[in-house]
Motif scaffolding. Structure first.
Motif, PDB file in Angstrom:
ATOM      1  N   ASN A 166      14.382 -11.249   9.738  1.00  0.00           N
ATOM      2  CA  ASN A 166      15.165 -11.527  10.953  1.00  0.00           C
ATOM      3  C   ASN A 166      15.014 -12.974  11.413  1.00  0.00           C
ATOM      4  OD1 ASN A 166      16.083  -8.892  11.038  1.00  0.00           O
ATOM      5  ND2 ASN A 166      14.534  -8.202  12.495  1.00  0.00           N
ATOM      6  N   GLN A 167      13.963 -13.642  10.960  1.00  0.00           N
ATOM      7  CA  GLN A 167      13.763 -15.062  11.288  1.00  0.00           C
ATOM      8  C   GLN A 167      14.241 -15.968  10.151  1.00  0.00           C
ATOM      9  OE1 GLN A 167      13.006 -16.232  14.151  1.00  0.00           O
ATOM     10  NE2 GLN A 167      12.259 -14.404  15.194  1.00  0.00           N
ATOM     11  N   GLY A 168      14.930 -15.380   9.172  1.00  0.00           N
ATOM     12  CA  GLY A 168      15.526 -16.177   8.105  1.00  0.00           C
ATOM     13  C   GLY A 168      14.603 -16.527   6.964  1.00  0.00           C
ATOM     14  N   PHE A 169      13.494 -15.815   6.823  1.00  0.00           N
ATOM     15  CA  PHE A 169      12.510 -16.128   5.789  1.00  0.00           C
ATOM     16  C   PHE A 169      12.877 -15.512   4.443  1.00  0.00           C
ATOM     17  CE2 PHE A 169      10.149 -17.639   9.218  1.00  0.00           C
ATOM     18  CZ  PHE A 169       8.905 -18.124   8.849  1.00  0.00           C
ATOM     19  N   MET A 170      12.502 -16.191   3.368  1.00  0.00           N
ATOM     20  CA  MET A 170      12.397 -15.559   2.067  1.00  0.00           C
ATOM     21  C   MET A 170      11.102 -14.745   2.099  1.00  0.00           C
ATOM     22  SD  MET A 170      12.334 -17.404  -1.722  1.00  0.00           S
ATOM     23  CE  MET A 170      14.043 -17.949  -1.658  1.00  0.00           C
ATOM     24  N   VAL A 171      11.106 -13.503   1.605  1.00  0.00           N
ATOM     25  CA  VAL A 171       9.934 -12.645   1.756  1.00  0.00           C
ATOM     26  C   VAL A 171       9.358 -12.231   0.407  1.00  0.00           C
ATOM     27  CG1 VAL A 171      10.688 -11.772   4.006  1.00  0.00           C
ATOM     28  CG2 VAL A 171      11.292 -10.507   1.926  1.00  0.00           C
ATOM     29  N   GLY A 172       8.023 -12.152   0.375  1.00  0.00           N
ATOM     30  CA  GLY A 172       7.326 -11.766  -0.839  1.00  0.00           C
ATOM     31  C   GLY A 172       6.229 -10.763  -0.564  1.00  0.00           C
ATOM     32  N   THR A 173       5.915  -9.967  -1.562  1.00  0.00           N
ATOM     33  CA  THR A 173       4.860  -8.961  -1.466  1.00  0.00           C
ATOM     34  C   THR A 173       3.710  -9.327  -2.406  1.00  0.00           C
ATOM     35  OG1 THR A 173       6.066  -7.624  -3.090  1.00  0.00           O
ATOM     36  CG2 THR A 173       6.342  -7.055  -0.779  1.00  0.00           C
ATOM     37  N   TYR A 174       2.538  -9.549  -1.815  1.00  0.00           N
ATOM     38  CA  TYR A 174       1.307  -9.718  -2.587  1.00  0.00           C
ATOM     39  C   TYR A 174       0.855  -8.323  -3.030  1.00  0.00           C
ATOM     40  CZ  TYR A 174      -3.804 -10.390  -3.168  1.00  0.00           C
ATOM     41  OH  TYR A 174      -5.095 -10.390  -3.618  1.00  0.00           O
ATOM     42  N   PHE A 175       0.405  -8.214  -4.277  1.00  0.00           N
ATOM     43  CA  PHE A 175      -0.089  -6.935  -4.796  1.00  0.00           C
ATOM     44  C   PHE A 175      -1.255  -7.214  -5.732  1.00  0.00           C
ATOM     45  CE2 PHE A 175      -0.224  -3.543  -7.958  1.00  0.00           C
ATOM     46  CZ  PHE A 175      -0.118  -2.393  -7.188  1.00  0.00           C
ATOM     47  N   SER A 176      -2.378  -6.555  -5.492  1.00  0.00           N
ATOM     48  CA  SER A 176      -3.544  -6.694  -6.354  1.00  0.00           C
ATOM     49  C   SER A 176      -3.416  -5.771  -7.557  1.00  0.00           C
ATOM     50  CB  SER A 176      -4.819  -6.346  -5.583  1.00  0.00           C
ATOM     51  OG  SER A 176      -5.923  -6.235  -6.469  1.00  0.00           O
ATOM     52  N   LYS A 177      -3.481  -6.343  -8.747  1.00  0.00           N
ATOM     53  CA  LYS A 177      -3.430  -5.519  -9.957  1.00  0.00           C
ATOM     54  C   LYS A 177      -4.683  -4.651 -10.099  1.00  0.00           C
ATOM     55  CE  LYS A 177      -2.604  -9.072 -12.585  1.00  0.00           C
ATOM     56  NZ  LYS A 177      -2.378  -9.870 -13.830  1.00  0.00           N
ATOM     57  N   PRO A 178      -5.899  -5.187  -9.922  1.00  0.00           N
ATOM     58  CA  PRO A 178      -7.064  -4.294  -9.908  1.00  0.00           C
ATOM     59  C   PRO A 178      -7.078  -3.473  -8.625  1.00  0.00           C
ATOM     60  CG  PRO A 178      -7.719  -6.536  -9.351  1.00  0.00           C
ATOM     61  CD  PRO A 178      -6.276  -6.610  -9.778  1.00  0.00           C
ATOM     62  N   ASP A 179      -7.665  -2.302  -8.690  1.00  0.00           N
ATOM     63  CA  ASP A 179      -7.764  -1.427  -7.519  1.00  0.00           C
ATOM     64  C   ASP A 179      -9.128  -0.764  -7.559  1.00  0.00           C
ATOM     65  OD1 ASP A 179      -7.654   0.870  -5.789  1.00  0.00           O
ATOM     66  OD2 ASP A 179      -5.471   0.741  -5.807  1.00  0.00           O
ATOM     67  N   TRP A 180     -10.038  -1.281  -6.739  1.00  0.00           N
ATOM     68  CA  TRP A 180     -11.427  -0.842  -6.797  1.00  0.00           C
ATOM     69  C   TRP A 180     -11.663   0.516  -6.133  1.00  0.00           C
ATOM     70  CZ3 TRP A 180     -13.293  -6.346  -5.069  1.00  0.00           C
ATOM     71  CH2 TRP A 180     -13.197  -7.224  -6.170  1.00  0.00           C
ATOM     72  N   HIS A 181     -10.670   1.048  -5.474  1.00  0.00           N
ATOM     73  CA  HIS A 181     -10.809   2.380  -4.891  1.00  0.00           C
ATOM     74  C   HIS A 181     -10.288   3.465  -5.823  1.00  0.00           C
ATOM     75  CE1 HIS A 181     -10.024   5.792  -2.136  1.00  0.00           C
ATOM     76  NE2 HIS A 181     -11.112   5.352  -1.538  1.00  0.00           N
ATOM     77  N   SER A 182      -9.445   3.092  -6.764  1.00  0.00           N
ATOM     78  CA  SER A 182      -8.835   4.072  -7.661  1.00  0.00           C
ATOM     79  C   SER A 182      -9.820   4.537  -8.727  1.00  0.00           C
ATOM     80  CB  SER A 182      -7.609   3.466  -8.346  1.00  0.00           C
ATOM     81  OG  SER A 182      -7.138   4.322  -9.361  1.00  0.00           O
ATOM     82  N   ASP A 183      -9.899   5.830  -8.919  1.00  0.00           N
ATOM     83  CA  ASP A 183     -10.775   6.396  -9.937  1.00  0.00           C
ATOM     84  C   ASP A 183     -10.245   6.115 -11.343  1.00  0.00           C
ATOM     85  OD1 ASP A 183     -13.230   7.801 -10.253  1.00  0.00           O
ATOM     86  OD2 ASP A 183     -12.120   9.553 -10.961  1.00  0.00           O
ATOM     87  N   TYR A 184      -9.010   5.620 -11.428  1.00  0.00           N
ATOM     88  CA  TYR A 184      -8.466   5.212 -12.720  1.00  0.00           C
ATOM     89  C   TYR A 184      -8.878   3.786 -13.086  1.00  0.00           C
ATOM     90  CZ  TYR A 184      -5.452   9.294 -12.119  1.00  0.00           C
ATOM     91  OH  TYR A 184      -4.969  10.577 -11.925  1.00  0.00           O
ATOM     92  N   TYR A 185      -9.411   3.052 -12.108  1.00  0.00           N
ATOM     93  CA  TYR A 185      -9.869   1.683 -12.390  1.00  0.00           C
ATOM     94  C   TYR A 185     -11.401   1.623 -12.324  1.00  0.00           C
ATOM     95  CZ  TYR A 185      -9.780  -3.359 -12.821  1.00  0.00           C
ATOM     96  OH  TYR A 185      -9.962  -4.643 -13.285  1.00  0.00           O
ATOM     97  N   TRP A 186     -11.961   1.989 -11.189  1.00  0.00           N
ATOM     98  CA  TRP A 186     -13.415   2.134 -11.087  1.00  0.00           C
ATOM     99  C   TRP A 186     -13.723   3.632 -11.165  1.00  0.00           C
ATOM    100  CZ3 TRP A 186     -15.760  -1.524  -6.771  1.00  0.00           C
ATOM    101  CH2 TRP A 186     -15.884  -2.820  -7.300  1.00  0.00           C
ATOM    102  N   TRP A 187     -13.984   4.104 -12.354  1.00  0.00           N
ATOM    103  CA  TRP A 187     -14.249   5.514 -12.620  1.00  0.00           C
ATOM    104  C   TRP A 187     -15.616   5.871 -12.032  1.00  0.00           C
ATOM    105  CZ3 TRP A 187     -14.365   7.660 -18.352  1.00  0.00           C
ATOM    106  CH2 TRP A 187     -14.351   9.055 -18.318  1.00  0.00           C
ATOM    107  N   LYS A 188     -15.654   6.936 -11.259  1.00  0.00           N
ATOM    108  CA  LYS A 188     -16.902   7.322 -10.590  1.00  0.00           C
ATOM    109  C   LYS A 188     -17.973   7.789 -11.566  1.00  0.00           C
ATOM    110  CE  LYS A 188     -14.812   8.505  -6.123  1.00  0.00           C
ATOM    111  NZ  LYS A 188     -13.460   8.045  -6.476  1.00  0.00           N
ATOM    112  N   LYS A 189     -17.581   8.023 -12.796  1.00  0.00           N
ATOM    113  CA  LYS A 189     -18.552   8.427 -13.813  1.00  0.00           C
ATOM    114  C   LYS A 189     -19.576   7.323 -14.089  1.00  0.00           C
ATOM    115  CE  LYS A 189     -18.784   9.928 -18.666  1.00  0.00           C
ATOM    116  NZ  LYS A 189     -17.993  10.322 -19.865  1.00  0.00           N
ATOM    117  N   TYR A 190     -19.168   6.074 -13.915  1.00  0.00           N
ATOM    118  CA  TYR A 190     -19.999   4.935 -14.269  1.00  0.00           C
ATOM    119  C   TYR A 190     -20.262   4.026 -13.067  1.00  0.00           C
ATOM    120  CZ  TYR A 190     -18.794   6.176 -19.107  1.00  0.00           C
ATOM    121  OH  TYR A 190     -18.631   6.839 -20.295  1.00  0.00           O
TER     122      TYR A 190
END
Length: 477
Positions: A166-190
């Protein structure tokens, strides 16, 4: 235990921000230009904007500490030795139960950003800790499941992007590829020894494929549910195919596993651009076709670069909110912006809102002062390009896109006073050309001797302007 942790964190804030501010992402050595015509056009439009804001906001704002990194177990990260690592992670991830930004005001952010002279936004949808600031369907670890989840504005990403559009900006989304909360990235087994996924992806392909699907689906949500998006700004450059880990990358010193962390960027990019034609993708530090512009962090390159780039630099010492942060003087920010633009880049300035969801009074005041200078001198910044000679001591040069007008911007240190005459070398005015102040169009007297230009400021100019920088324009030879 909670009181002990909070007391320690409060005492550690200033020291930790100083340490983490030095943790810079290196810059890739080689640049590969995009081939998609729509991307090329969007990149040209982005290069005209020159000044943007990156907003880090998440769980780390609640105690006012460094974003995400304190849960990473690497030897450069300091924590209280009396608190076990697992207890610390449990406390940190539990901050979701305290995230309640009842004063969330993205309209304020956007209005102040516009007053500062900024033209584009990068908003942190998810940092490495995995906490999502949109209502993702891929995990419960999101703002929707915080105390703020019952608020009408709980899908924060939607309201942030709309406010800036609404203020005329070009907009972008930052996204972290690693995810330290996801059990698919930081598996709780280890255990989690460092920033990388904590299992051999080659030995456990099913789990890694689940993470790839999780990442694809989250980015698909960002690209399909939140209107037009101009930039997908991907962080966590260690998540990359193993074949892209060059000797240059190894020299950066970050831990590198023996397995590949390939998330299939071609599929992600194809999906993203099907939904957002012309999307700029910034796969930071990885290089190749999916790093459409480079992003040196907390520094300015030593020389001008002949390809698209931006320096991402904080307004204070921290990316996110820190209650004891110290903000850079306006003159330092202006000089940084001027030098970055003179070298062909853009400045992405980092600002972190409070846990309540506002910019602080100090942040607002700082941004407005930057804007006062930009309002009068922005012609020398916006839609400009670099010159072969981009700097002469404290004078920096830019030129209009048609190469007809040259701008010389003299930058002073914070404690300097006005000098009525000064000079620079190079970028000599064409014969008979007038040199004028960009701020008000007034002509100034000057002399040329060989390659040296000497300028005499108007007599009614009694002191340096706010921002400690004076911009001139003229026709060059």
């Amino acid at each position: 235990m909670r009181k002990i942790i909070l007391t320690f964190l409060f005492l550690l804030v200033v020291v930790s921000q100083m340490i983490f501010a030095q943790h810079e992402h290196p810059q890739t050595e080689h640049y590969m230009a995009p081939k998609d015509e729509q991307v090329i056009q969007k990149l040209e439009e982005w290069q005209d904007l020159k000044f943007g804001i990156i907003i880090h906001w998440g769980l780390y704002a609640v105690p006012g500490i460094i974003e995400s990194w304190s849960v990473c177990s690497e030897d450069w990260i300091d924590r209280d030795s009396t608190i076990s690592y697992n207890d610390y992670k449990e406390w940190y991830f539990g901050l979701i139960n305290e995230f309640n930004p009842v004063k969330f005001n993205p309209e304020q952010w956007a209005e102040v950003s516009k007053e500062a002279g900024m033209k584009y936004l990068v908003f942190t949808t998810k940092h490495h800790d995995g906490f999502c600031l949109w209502n993702t369907q891929q995990t419960d670890y999101s703002i929707a499941n915080s105390p703020f989840g019952s608020n009408d504005h709980s899908d924060a990403l939607k309201y942030v992007l709309n406010a800036y559009r609404n203020q005329g900006f070009m907009v972008g989304t930052y996204f972290s590829k690693p995810d330290w909360h996801s059990d698919y990235y930081w598996w709780k087994k280890y255990a989690t020894p460092n920033r990388n996924n904590n299992y051999d992806a080659d030995k456990f392909p099913w789990r890694w494929n689940q993470f790839k699907k999780y990442t694809f689906n989250q980015i698909q949500e960002l690209m399909t549910g939140y209107g037009d998006v101009d930039i997908l700004w991907l962080d966590g450059g260690w998540v990359r195919p193993i074949e892209t880990v060059t000797d240059e990358v190894r020299a950066w010193g970050a831990p590198i596993p023996s397995w590949s962390q390939d998330i299939d960027m071609p599929s992600i990019a194809n999906m993203a651009r099907q939904n957002q034609p012309g999307l700029l993708i910034v796969d930071r530090t990885v290089g190749g076709l999916y790093e459409n512009y480079q992003t040196p962090e907390q520094r300015i390159p030593d020389k001008a670069l002949d390809h698209p780039w931006e320096s991402c630099i904080t307004l204070g010492g921290a990316w996110g909110y820190s209650p004891k942060d110290r903000f850079k003087p306006t003159s330092q920010v202006i000089r940084t912006l001027v030098e970055v633009v003179a070298k062909g880049g853009s400045l992405l300035l980092g600002v972190g809102p409070t846990p309540e969801g506002e910019f602080t009074a100090e942040q607002v005041a700082s941004l407005k002062m930057i804007g006062q200078w930009m309002q009068k001198n922005g012609e020398a910044i916006y839609a400009t390009r670099s010159l072969e000679v981009c700097q002469s001591d404290n004078v920096f040069f830019t030129q209009s896109k048609d190469h007809k007008t040259c701008y010389a911007i003299a930058c002073y240190d914070e404690d300097d006073t006005l000098e009525t005459t000064f000079s620079w070398e190079g970028n000599v005015p064409s014969k008979g050309s007038a040199i004028r102040l960009v701020s008000n169009g007034k002509r100034v007297k000057y002399q040329v001797s060989g390659d040296k230009v000497s300028v005499v400021l108007p007599k009614d100019m009694k002191e340096l302007p706010l921002g400690k920088a004076i911009a001139f324009k003229y026709k060059k030879q």
